[in-house]
Design a protein around this motif. Structure first.
Motif, PDB file in Angstrom:
ATOM      1  N   GLN A   1      64.347  55.111  36.382  1.00 29.47           N
ATOM      2  CA  GLN A   1      63.125  55.673  35.826  1.00 29.47           C
ATOM      3  C   GLN A   1      62.681  56.828  36.720  1.00 29.47           C
ATOM      4  OE1 GLN A   1      61.415  51.388  34.404  1.00 29.47           O
ATOM      5  NE2 GLN A   1      60.005  52.860  35.286  1.00 29.47           N
ATOM      6  N   ASN A   2      62.610  58.022  36.138  1.00 31.03           N
ATOM      7  CA  ASN A   2      62.233  59.156  36.969  1.00 31.03           C
ATOM      8  C   ASN A   2      60.824  59.654  36.638  1.00 31.03           C
ATOM      9  OD1 ASN A   2      62.704  60.154  34.505  1.00 31.03           O
ATOM     10  ND2 ASN A   2      64.405  61.531  35.088  1.00 31.03           N
ATOM     11  N   ARG A   3      60.114  58.900  35.859  1.00 31.75           N
ATOM     12  CA  ARG A   3      58.724  59.260  35.593  1.00 31.75           C
ATOM     13  C   ARG A   3      57.871  58.054  35.913  1.00 31.75           C
ATOM     14  NH1 ARG A   3      58.665  63.906  32.330  1.00 31.75           N
ATOM     15  NH2 ARG A   3      60.776  64.400  31.681  1.00 31.75           N
ATOM     16  N   ASN A   4      56.694  58.295  36.301  1.00 34.02           N
ATOM     17  CA  ASN A   4      55.860  57.185  36.717  1.00 34.02           C
ATOM     18  C   ASN A   4      54.411  57.459  36.361  1.00 34.02           C
ATOM     19  OD1 ASN A   4      55.112  54.819  37.782  1.00 34.02           O
ATOM     20  ND2 ASN A   4      55.529  55.340  39.937  1.00 34.02           N
ATOM     21  N   PRO A   5      54.080  57.297  35.060  1.00 36.05           N
ATOM     22  CA  PRO A   5      52.714  57.624  34.630  1.00 36.05           C
ATOM     23  C   PRO A   5      51.694  56.815  35.424  1.00 36.05           C
ATOM     24  CG  PRO A   5      54.098  57.023  32.743  1.00 36.05           C
ATOM     25  CD  PRO A   5      54.855  56.685  33.978  1.00 36.05           C
TER      26      PRO A   5
ATOM     27  N   PRO B   1      48.662  55.419  28.535  1.00 34.25           N
ATOM     28  CA  PRO B   1      49.799  54.967  27.730  1.00 34.25           C
ATOM     29  C   PRO B   1      50.944  55.967  27.800  1.00 34.25           C
ATOM     30  CG  PRO B   1      48.031  55.757  26.303  1.00 34.25           C
ATOM     31  CD  PRO B   1      47.489  55.766  27.704  1.00 34.25           C
ATOM     32  N   ASP B   2      52.168  55.458  27.913  1.00 36.38           N
ATOM     33  CA  ASP B   2      53.309  56.369  27.943  1.00 36.38           C
ATOM     34  C   ASP B   2      53.805  56.621  26.518  1.00 36.38           C
ATOM     35  OD1 ASP B   2      54.878  54.204  27.203  1.00 36.38           O
ATOM     36  OD2 ASP B   2      55.528  53.779  29.271  1.00 36.38           O
ATOM     37  N   ALA B   3      54.844  57.479  26.411  1.00 36.41           N
ATOM     38  CA  ALA B   3      55.343  57.883  25.092  1.00 36.41           C
ATOM     39  C   ALA B   3      55.753  56.674  24.259  1.00 36.41           C
ATOM     40  CB  ALA B   3      56.521  58.841  25.274  1.00 36.41           C
TER      41      ALA B   3
ATOM     42  N   ARG C   1      55.461  60.807  29.940  1.00 39.73           N
ATOM     43  CA  ARG C   1      54.097  61.050  29.490  1.00 39.73           C
ATOM     44  C   ARG C   1      54.117  61.539  28.036  1.00 39.73           C
ATOM     45  NH1 ARG C   1      50.345  62.423  33.798  1.00 39.73           N
ATOM     46  NH2 ARG C   1      51.392  62.201  35.811  1.00 39.73           N
ATOM     47  N   VAL C   2      53.076  61.218  27.321  1.00 42.33           N
ATOM     48  CA  VAL C   2      52.948  61.673  25.921  1.00 42.33           C
ATOM     49  C   VAL C   2      53.080  63.194  25.851  1.00 42.33           C
ATOM     50  CG1 VAL C   2      51.332  61.885  23.998  1.00 42.33           C
ATOM     51  CG2 VAL C   2      51.582  59.694  25.192  1.00 42.33           C
ATOM     52  N   GLY C   3      52.377  63.901  26.745  1.00 39.78           N
ATOM     53  CA  GLY C   3      52.371  65.370  26.722  1.00 39.78           C
ATOM     54  C   GLY C   3      53.721  65.962  27.069  1.00 39.78           C
ATOM     55  N   GLU C   4      54.555  65.209  27.752  1.00 39.67           N
ATOM     56  CA  GLU C   4      55.851  65.755  28.156  1.00 39.67           C
ATOM     57  C   GLU C   4      56.982  65.317  27.240  1.00 39.67           C
ATOM     58  OE1 GLU C   4      56.194  64.567  32.223  1.00 39.67           O
ATOM     59  OE2 GLU C   4      54.602  65.949  32.880  1.00 39.67           O
ATOM     60  N   VAL C   5      56.771  64.272  26.469  1.00 42.09           N
ATOM     61  CA  VAL C   5      57.840  63.749  25.601  1.00 42.09           C
ATOM     62  C   VAL C   5      57.490  63.920  24.116  1.00 42.09           C
ATOM     63  CG1 VAL C   5      59.174  61.711  24.959  1.00 42.09           C
ATOM     64  CG2 VAL C   5      58.590  62.124  27.376  1.00 42.09           C
ATOM     65  N   LEU C   6      56.403  63.287  23.697  1.00 38.38           N
ATOM     66  CA  LEU C   6      56.090  63.298  22.259  1.00 38.38           C
ATOM     67  C   LEU C   6      55.594  64.664  21.776  1.00 38.38           C
ATOM     68  CD1 LEU C   6      54.333  59.835  21.656  1.00 38.38           C
ATOM     69  CD2 LEU C   6      56.767  60.413  21.628  1.00 38.38           C
ATOM     70  N   VAL C   7      54.737  65.303  22.559  1.00 38.06           N
ATOM     71  CA  VAL C   7      54.158  66.576  22.112  1.00 38.06           C
ATOM     72  C   VAL C   7      55.233  67.639  21.892  1.00 38.06           C
ATOM     73  CG1 VAL C   7      52.608  68.479  22.778  1.00 38.06           C
ATOM     74  CG2 VAL C   7      51.848  66.095  23.018  1.00 38.06           C
ATOM     75  N   PRO C   8      56.195  67.812  22.829  1.00 36.72           N
ATOM     76  CA  PRO C   8      57.247  68.806  22.563  1.00 36.72           C
ATOM     77  C   PRO C   8      58.109  68.455  21.350  1.00 36.72           C
ATOM     78  CG  PRO C   8      57.222  68.202  24.894  1.00 36.72           C
ATOM     79  CD  PRO C   8      56.316  67.245  24.195  1.00 36.72           C
ATOM     80  N   LEU C   9      58.374  67.161  21.119  1.00 36.02           N
ATOM     81  CA  LEU C   9      59.173  66.776  19.948  1.00 36.02           C
ATOM     82  C   LEU C   9      58.401  67.063  18.653  1.00 36.02           C
ATOM     83  CD1 LEU C   9      60.676  63.418  21.294  1.00 36.02           C
ATOM     84  CD2 LEU C   9      61.932  65.545  20.856  1.00 36.02           C
ATOM     85  N   ALA C  10      57.100  66.792  18.681  1.00 28.08           N
ATOM     86  CA  ALA C  10      56.273  67.106  17.505  1.00 28.08           C
ATOM     87  C   ALA C  10      56.249  68.616  17.268  1.00 28.08           C
ATOM     88  CB  ALA C  10      54.855  66.572  17.699  1.00 28.08           C
TER      89      ALA C  10
END
Lengths: 325, 325
Positions: free
Chosen positions: A4-8, A13-15, A189-198
């Motif tokens: 795991q290289n991210r640690n919110p 809440p994470d992605a 993070r939501v902003g780093e994973v879900l937002v770019p995919l959206a």
């Protein structure tokens, strides 16, 4: 699996949390609708209840498959691809019966509106015969679309009895309690994973919208009865839905894509109604008055297509209504 | 005759001067066009020249009759009423032939545009047969409208050989040199005599425009194929012309009524083209594909009627274009 290289930060809440919550709630909605759905109900309150349930079922299926497409890498991708294919099959199978019923209602309503015309031709010029062509066209469409609807109903019943359907329902039941996520991406993070995919889904939509033929450009689209561009518009409708569901996952306001999507639903309905009218006109040995009424009806629905395109441009691009020259 | 009770300042043209100048110049234009007019020319440059002359002739006849209607009391009224009746007869007689030619050109152009449609029905589904109905509809309209045009041509030739026509031409020739005026009213100031009479023409127009069914109100006008309101619109077209010619007498800018009038010309042309298509569809024993194409054509022209109405509202009332809902 990679480390795991991210640690919110704790509490955020994470992605995976956000996507999982959405998918579980849609899976629950799917199962709830499935319990209310009884396609063998033929009349009255039961049939209306079942039709509403089918609508909910299709909506949940589209939301699950749409968000699995957009956020594929956040889930176990091979699982997501498989479930998505099955949900698309299911929702399109369930859609046909209602689509034929809606098409018949649309065409019957349009004929009723149009048959107020004193210029629909009367074989002998008598006032009472004015709507002969219109009445015959209505009866012809009723026969053809009722037959198509009956066949779609049989196909639905057959699908619901199939092992393929039971496998989808089982998969959704599992999804309602546990979403198979990608261990790495889901922790981002939501902003780093879900937002770019959206954003990718949104840019696909924007590109498709930009590629549409310009509205009202009669030179570019010489005939409003030309169905050549319908496919491009239907693809925009599909991409708009995918965008909308991605925004729902993010908890964003979707009133604008919802309104624009309604215009594209009307576009699709009118285009298919026009095609049904053209198909009916190809029936051998129909009376000229019937064919004439079907021609008027076809043109009327193609104008509804044009109006729906203008509505979409207005709602989605916030362009002003096209000023008549 | 009463004593002259008005005494305009020296050098200021009175009502009679202004109206007389306009009527003389229109009478001169009428006579000039009449010399160029040769309705027996059948082809090439002569026919085009004659068609242009007929257009000028009708324009001058309408301007004389229109201004005689508005400013009737400034002229010898019984003379004005007689000449006006004859000029209306002449210009409507001369209009028919060109109107049939223009209607055929409009319908042929629309069929050409519409036959790009892949959905015009093919009897056997073969691609080459797609425009069969359209081609047959074009041939049918060509026969019917060419026949009507030939009859109108005969009627024109008969009218031009009549003593009635020669009496009109003589009356206009007299008008070119001397306008029979009312001795009292003609001596009045322009602002006290002509301007109030022009205002009456304008208020008649405004009342007719205000009485039009609201644009785009689908509830009020349930079918765009409903020709019920065409007559109201044709009357607005007539009143707009009378208003425009009254403004021309006063030397006012008429670019706005001219532009709005063009929209109403398109309205009239499209309404009559739609009616011609409906009439053709009543021809006994036509093929269903022909009737279907005529139905599409009828609906297309009725949509042109709607578009022309919206254009007029936009140009005349400076209303914004109707926003699609």
């Amino acid at each position: 699996m990679a480390q795991q290289n991210r640690n919110p930060q704790a509490g955020e809440p994470d992605a995976g949390d956000v996507l999982g919550t959405y998918l579980r709630s849609q899976a629950t909605a799917f199962l709830r609708a499935l319990r209310r759905y009884s396609p063998s109900a033929v009349s009255g309150a039961d049939a209306a209840e079942s039709s509403g349930a089918a609508h909910s079922l299709r909506g949940a299926a589209r939301r699950i498959s749409g968000s699995l497409a957009t956020f594929r890498v956040v889930t176990e991708s091979s699982w997501a691809d498989g479930l998505r294919t099955e949900l698309v099959w299911l929702s399109s199978t369930l859609a046909d019966e209602d689509a034929y019923a809606a098409r018949l209602a649309r065409l019957t309503g349009a004929l009723h509106r149009l048959s107020g015309s004193p210029e629909l031709p009367a074989p002998r010029g008598s006032a009472g015969a004015l709507t002969v062509g219109s009445a015959r066209a209505g009866a012809l469409l009723d026969r053809q679309l009722t037959l198509a609807r009956t066949r779609a109903h049989s196909a639905t019943l057959q699908a619901l009895g199939s092992s393929r359907f039971h496998a989808v329902a089982d998969a959704v039941a599992v999804l309602a309690s546990e979403v198979p996520l990608d261990a790495v991406a889901a922790r981002g993070r939501v902003g780093e994973v879900l937002v770019p995919l959206a954003a990718v889904a949104e840019s696909r939509l924007s590109a498709a919208v930009a590629a549409l033929p310009p509205p009202g450009a009669r030179e570019a689209t010489p005939s409003p009865y030309d169905a050549d561009h319908d496919g491009q518009w239907h693809e925009v409708r599909r991409l708009l839905r995918v965008h909308r569901y991605a925004q729902e996952v993010l908890g964003a306001d979707v009133s604008r894509p919802a309104a624009a999507g309604e215009a594209l639903d009307r576009h699709r309905d009118a285009a298919e109604a026009a095609a049904a009218s053209a198909t009916a006109a190809r029936t051998p040995r129909i009376a000229p008055a019937t064919a004439y009424a079907l021609g008027v009806l076809h043109a009327d629905q193609r104008h509804e297509v044009e109006a729906a395109r203008a509505d979409f441009q207005h709602l989605w691009l916030r362009e002003p209504a096209v000023t008549p020259i």
